[in-house]
Design a protein around this motif. Structure first.
Motif, short mmCIF file in Angstrom:
data_model
loop_
_atom_site.label_atom_id
_atom_site.label_comp_id
_atom_site.label_asym_id
_atom_site.label_seq_id
_atom_site.Cartn_x
_atom_site.Cartn_y
_atom_site.Cartn_z
N GLU A 75 46.47 101.61 21.79
CA GLU A 75 47.73 101.53 21.05
C GLU A 75 47.43 101.35 19.57
O GLU A 75 46.70 100.44 19.17
CB GLU A 75 48.57 100.35 21.57
CG GLU A 75 49.95 100.30 20.97
CD GLU A 75 50.80 99.20 21.58
OE1 GLU A 75 51.79 98.81 20.94
OE2 GLU A 75 50.44 98.73 22.69
N PRO A 135 47.55 100.28 15.81
CA PRO A 135 48.00 99.00 15.23
C PRO A 135 49.21 99.18 14.31
O PRO A 135 49.31 100.15 13.56
CB PRO A 135 46.78 98.54 14.45
CG PRO A 135 46.05 99.80 14.09
CD PRO A 135 46.25 100.70 15.26
N GLN A 136 50.11 98.22 14.39
CA GLN A 136 51.30 98.24 13.54
C GLN A 136 51.29 97.09 12.54
O GLN A 136 51.73 97.24 11.40
CB GLN A 136 52.56 98.14 14.42
CG GLN A 136 52.68 99.22 15.47
CD GLN A 136 52.76 100.61 14.88
OE1 GLN A 136 53.38 100.80 13.82
NE2 GLN A 136 52.15 101.59 15.54
N GLU A 137 50.77 95.96 12.97
CA GLU A 137 50.71 94.78 12.11
C GLU A 137 49.30 94.59 11.55
O GLU A 137 48.33 95.10 12.10
CB GLU A 137 51.11 93.52 12.89
CG GLU A 137 52.48 93.62 13.55
CD GLU A 137 53.61 93.73 12.54
OE1 GLU A 137 53.42 93.26 11.40
OE2 GLU A 137 54.67 94.29 12.89
N GLU A 138 49.22 93.80 10.48
CA GLU A 138 47.92 93.57 9.80
C GLU A 138 46.89 92.96 10.74
O GLU A 138 45.73 93.37 10.77
CB GLU A 138 48.14 92.64 8.60
CG GLU A 138 46.95 92.57 7.65
CD GLU A 138 46.71 93.88 6.91
OE1 GLU A 138 45.54 94.18 6.66
OE2 GLU A 138 47.69 94.59 6.61
N GLU A 139 47.34 91.95 11.53
CA GLU A 139 46.37 91.29 12.44
C GLU A 139 45.94 92.22 13.56
O GLU A 139 44.83 92.08 14.10
CB GLU A 139 46.98 90.01 13.02
CG GLU A 139 48.26 90.19 13.83
CD GLU A 139 49.50 90.07 12.97
OE1 GLU A 139 50.57 89.81 13.53
OE2 GLU A 139 49.38 90.22 11.73
N ASP A 140 46.79 93.18 13.91
CA ASP A 140 46.42 94.14 14.95
C ASP A 140 45.34 95.09 14.47
O ASP A 140 44.50 95.56 15.25
CB ASP A 140 47.65 94.95 15.39
CG ASP A 140 48.71 94.07 16.05
OD1 ASP A 140 48.33 93.04 16.62
OD2 ASP A 140 49.90 94.43 15.97
N ILE A 141 45.36 95.41 13.18
CA ILE A 141 44.39 96.34 12.61
C ILE A 141 42.98 95.80 12.76
O ILE A 141 42.05 96.52 13.12
CB ILE A 141 44.72 96.59 11.11
CG1 ILE A 141 46.06 97.32 10.98
CG2 ILE A 141 43.61 97.41 10.47
CD1 ILE A 141 46.53 97.50 9.54
N ARG A 153 41.79 93.63 14.99
CA ARG A 153 41.35 93.66 16.38
C ARG A 153 41.05 95.11 16.82
O ARG A 153 40.08 95.35 17.53
CB ARG A 153 42.43 93.05 17.28
CG ARG A 153 42.51 91.54 17.19
CD ARG A 153 43.32 90.96 18.36
NE ARG A 153 44.73 91.36 18.26
CZ ARG A 153 45.64 90.63 17.63
NH1 ARG A 153 45.31 89.49 17.05
NH2 ARG A 153 46.90 91.04 17.59
N PHE A 154 41.88 96.01 16.38
CA PHE A 154 41.72 97.43 16.71
C PHE A 154 40.37 97.93 16.18
O PHE A 154 39.60 98.58 16.89
CB PHE A 154 42.88 98.22 16.09
CG PHE A 154 42.88 99.68 16.42
CD1 PHE A 154 43.49 100.16 17.57
CD2 PHE A 154 42.29 100.60 15.56
CE1 PHE A 154 43.50 101.51 17.88
CE2 PHE A 154 42.30 101.95 15.85
CZ PHE A 154 42.91 102.41 17.01
#
Length: 214
Positions: free
Chosen positions: A179, A181-187, A189-190
């Motif tokens: 999936e 990433p949409q949010e900064e913290e997701d980026i 982890r991605f």
């Protein structure tokens, strides 16, 4: 072998179309007499031994050549399963009881005869890692862990320069149904997941840009 032990070469027989010699040797006398057959490479020995009394030094040469011959035979069998680096081949022979010096000598002989091509083996391993959609960094780490060094790794690096790592990364993202990433913290982890596969931040960004175009 004991001091002043009588050593006799009783027979010399050709094997493997003359490529090898079978040396029938006896050691000792009477009830203590022991018989053995040593298999050596004719070309390495360089001469056809003459039957009769053998000096301890000559016997030691026969024993050494027989150990190399046995190690080379083992090495050929191991190479028939899959290509390996020189270091890994030596390691495999050592596990099977071959001494370090003999394993190195056998590996060098196999390489000189064209049976052990480290560069081609490394490229084959690289192709396997490419099929797993690994990044260049992980591929090189994997090959280094398998014992590839020097020219073999340089050959792999040269081939990888002709590959599109960003496209490979994009394929991995799609294959794993990751999936985006949409949010900064997701980026973060991605990116961390893809970096474990050996991709750089730059390659990951390019992969995301490529996916976004479709």
């Amino acid at each position: 072998m004991t001091i002043n032990e009588k050593i006799m070469l009783c027979a010399v027989r050709a094997a493997d179309g003359g490529a090898r010699l079978l040396l029938d040797v006896t050691r000792g006398e009477g009830e203590d007499k022991r018989r053995e057959t040593l298999c050596v490479f004719a070309a390495r020995l360089g001469y056809v031994p003459v039957c009769g009394t053998v000096s301890p030094d000559t016997y030691a040469e026969f024993v050494h050549e027989a150990s190399v011959c046995e190690a080379v035979t083992l090495g050929l069998r191991l190479l028939s399963y899959s290509g390996v680096s020189r270091a890994r081949l030596i390691e495999k022979m050592r596990v099977r009881g071959v001494s370090a010096a003999t394993a190195r000598e056998a590996a060098d002989l196999l390489a000189s005869e064209g049976y052990l091509d480290e560069t081609e083996s490394a490229l084959a391993a690289m192709r396997g890692d490419l099929a797993k959609l690994w990044g260049d960094k992980r591929i090189l780490q994997d090959l280094a862990a398998k014992g590839y060094r020097g020219a073999a790794l340089e050959g792999v690096k040269e081939m990888l320069r002709g590959e599109n790592a960003a496209k490979r990364c994009a394929k991995l993202i799609k294959k794993r149904h990751m999936e985006l990433p949409q949010e900064e913290e997701d980026i973060a982890r991605f990116a961390a997941v893809l970096m474990r596969y050996g991709y750089t931040v730059r390659e990951i960004k390019q992969a995301l840009e490529e996916i976004a175009e479709f």
